[in-house]
Every structure is written in C-alpha cells, then in structure tokens.
Design an enzyme around this catalytic site. Structure first.
Site, PDB file in Angstrom:
ATOM      1  N   ARG A 150      34.747  28.884  22.274  1.00  0.00           N
ATOM      2  CA  ARG A 150      35.076  29.520  20.997  1.00  0.00           C
ATOM      3  C   ARG A 150      36.488  29.113  20.578  1.00  0.00           C
ATOM      4  NH1 ARG A 150      32.922  33.397  24.547  1.00  0.00           N
ATOM      5  NH2 ARG A 150      30.904  34.286  23.891  1.00  0.00           N
ATOM      6  N   LYS A 174      35.560  36.320  26.178  1.00  0.00           N
ATOM      7  CA  LYS A 174      35.504  37.651  25.582  1.00  0.00           C
ATOM      8  C   LYS A 174      35.413  38.711  26.678  1.00  0.00           C
ATOM      9  CE  LYS A 174      32.729  38.202  22.045  1.00  0.00           C
ATOM     10  NZ  LYS A 174      31.505  38.146  21.208  1.00  0.00           N
ATOM     11  N   HIS A 246      32.498  26.954  14.750  1.00  0.00           N
ATOM     12  CA  HIS A 246      31.326  27.368  15.515  1.00  0.00           C
ATOM     13  C   HIS A 246      30.205  26.330  15.447  1.00  0.00           C
ATOM     14  CE1 HIS A 246      31.673  31.037  17.697  1.00  0.00           C
ATOM     15  NE2 HIS A 246      30.396  31.309  17.601  1.00  0.00           N
ATOM     16  N   ARG A 249      30.325  24.460  18.557  1.00  0.00           N
ATOM     17  CA  ARG A 249      29.741  25.255  19.648  1.00  0.00           C
ATOM     18  C   ARG A 249      28.219  25.218  19.571  1.00  0.00           C
ATOM     19  NH1 ARG A 249      30.909  29.443  23.296  1.00  0.00           N
ATOM     20  NH2 ARG A 249      29.644  31.326  23.165  1.00  0.00           N
ATOM     21  N   HIS A 272      27.864  33.548  27.504  1.00  0.00           N
ATOM     22  CA  HIS A 272      27.055  34.630  26.937  1.00  0.00           C
ATOM     23  C   HIS A 272      26.734  35.661  28.011  1.00  0.00           C
ATOM     24  CE1 HIS A 272      25.344  32.105  23.373  1.00  0.00           C
ATOM     25  NE2 HIS A 272      26.487  32.672  23.071  1.00  0.00           N
ATOM     26  N   TYR A 281      19.140  29.070  20.453  1.00  0.00           N
ATOM     27  CA  TYR A 281      19.264  27.614  20.428  1.00  0.00           C
ATOM     28  C   TYR A 281      17.955  26.917  20.772  1.00  0.00           C
ATOM     29  CZ  TYR A 281      24.203  28.583  20.023  1.00  0.00           C
ATOM     30  OH  TYR A 281      25.414  29.051  19.575  1.00  0.00           O
TER      31      TYR A 281
END
Length: 300
Positions: A150, A174, A246, A249, A272, A281
């Site tokens: 990110r 994150k 993004h 990504r 994730h 995806y």
C-alpha cells in the site's frame, strides 16, 4: 457533543486502539462516522445515546440516502455505528443496539482496476534514470509493482527495512502487523541505484533521517506526493486513461494469480487479514480469461 456521548466515543476509540489494534486510518473512519451520527442526534434533539431507538436509526439511514451518498459509504457508516453500539452494549452503557436490525444496503461489486502486463512495460520504459528524481521515480514504481504494498506502507519504509542479500523488505502493515515481502531483480537494481546516487543528491540539507523515499527537498515523500509522482510519470508515457497507486497493487495480485500463484500466498504478500479480501482478484483473473477467449477464439 453531550458529555455522555463524548465519554462513550472516547472509550470506544481506546477500545479500537488497545483491544482491536486498529490502524490510525481505520480509527479515523470510525470517529468520522460516529461524529456524523452525533450531529444527526443534535438535529433531532436526541439528548443521549441511550435514547436512540430503532426508528431513529432507520430515519438516519433514510437521511443518508437522501443526501445521495454512495452505497459503500452508507454501508460503512451503518456498520461503524452498529459496532459502536455493540461495544456500548458490552460495556452495559445501554440496554439495546438500535442498529442491530438496520439492514445495510447491498454494495455494487466492482472489479479492481489493473494494468495489463504490456501497459506496465510501456510505463517502465518511459522512466528516465539520469536525474536523481528520475532514479527515485523508477525505484518507487518498481517497488510498488514488485511488492504490491500500500502507499501508506511504502511511505513508512526505511533503509534498514531493506535486505538486499535476500531481496526482501520488512513492511509495516495495517493494524501494526509486520510482514516480509520479496522483491525481484529489476526492483533490486533500481533501488540500489537510487539509494547510492539519487537519494544522496536529494538529501541536499544533509538530513539524517533514513526514510527510503524522499521529495525534491530531501524530506520524506508523503502519500499525496506518491500520487503526484505517479500521475506525472503516467502523463509522460504513451498510455491513456488514469492511474492511482492501488492500481499497481491490483496489478501485482492479478498478475500473480494469472501466472499460477496460489491464493493463500497472495493473501500473505498483500497483508490481507481475510482470504475473502484476496478472492476478488480471482474474479479479475476470470474476467481477463473471458475477454481473452472472446477476443481470440474463432467461434466466440
């Protein structure tokens, strides 16, 4: 804001920080969403959070639709308030959750935008590596695509996070979750050239920080700065359309799956928490295969 609302919101934010270990970005969203409802309470002359009824929650939902907000935004706000009241119920500060039965609007599923491999090749070819800025831009583009990190993670990278012997990078993700992500030969070469040459020239004021990517003044490159850099590079290329960080990504994940990578590995690389976040995806890959078939099969 009334005192009981202030106190409750403060408790909830502490819960998100300490117990849930949420990222700063996530906490800001919760705070924004709840403050929006508190303004609604004031407009409706609702004096306390414990006075909010199911009918008030429904009225607030209607209010959001009347303001023509996106369904995704509305769903997030209702979800935030549901979590907030669930926490208050757990702490026995209220007796029921007025948002528990409020249905969240169905969100239109959009496939992530990504670049085809041929398009990225054009973007990389448009990069100049003569100037310090050019070297930085090439290294930035190579790393974003090579790792799928990110933009917020990219701006936090320090020199010490890079291990060139193993071609891996320590990414601070994150929710304070760290992970190691590998990068390939092209990114390795671009990063070394930038660090040994371009970055040193950009640090004109002899600043002592070790943030990897710097701006033209030698200070740390911000998320906004990354977007500006990518837009400038895109405009100089032969590509049409638009770019946002993004997309790199999304391209990283899509190209891995298209070339046979398993979903669990891609999940780990992307950082994730849930596999469901990565599964989108597979839809992109399937759509890519479908278009390839329709464009090339003689009886399609």
């Amino acid at each position: 804001m009334l005192k009981d609302v202030n106190d409750s919101l403060k408790l909830f934010i502490e819960y998100l920080q300490i117990e849930k270990n949420c990222s700063k970005y996530t906490i800001e969203h919760y705070h924004h969403d709840i403050c929006g409802f508190i303004m609604f309470m004031s407009e409706q002359s609702i004096a306390s959070i414990s006075e909010v009824q199911y009918s008030d929650a429904r009225l607030y939902l209607t209010n959001l639709f009347e303001r023509k907000l996106a369904r995704k935004t509305i769903a997030r706000r209702i979800s935030s308030l549901r979590s907030f009241y669930k926490f208050l119920l757990r702490e026995e500060l209220i007796q029921d959750n007025p948002f528990a039965l409020v249905s969240i609007p169905k969100i239109e599923k959009r496939l992530p935008e990504f670049f085809y491999e041929e398009e990225l090749e054009q973007l990389f070819k448009s990069c100049e590596t003569v100037t310090p800025i050019g070297q930085r831009n090439k290294a930035l583009l190579e790393l974003l695509y090579a790792t799928g990190i990110r933009v917020s993670e990219c701006c936090q990278i320090r020199i010490k996070d890079l291990d060139f012997s193993l071609s891996t990078i320590l990414v601070h993700g994150k929710g304070s979750k760290d992970r190691y992500v590998p990068f390939g030969k092209q990114a390795n070469v671009a990063l070394k050239q930038y660090i040994q040459n371009g970055r040193l020239e950009l640090l004109t004021n002899k600043q002592s920080h070790d943030v990897l990517f710097v701006n033209y003044r030698g200070g740390p490159l911000t998320e906004r700065g990354v977007r500006t850099v990518l837009n400038s590079m895109f405009e100089k290329s032969t590509l049409n359309g638009k770019i946002h960080p993004h997309m790199l990504r999304h391209s990283f994940a899509t190209h891995l799956l298209n070339n046979g990578a398993d979903m669990r590995s891609v999940q780990e690389l992307l950082g994730h928490a849930f596999l469901s976040s990565t599964q989108v995806y597979t839809h992109v890959s399937n759509e890519y295969l479908r278009k390839t078939y329709m464009n090339h099969h003689p009886r399609a």
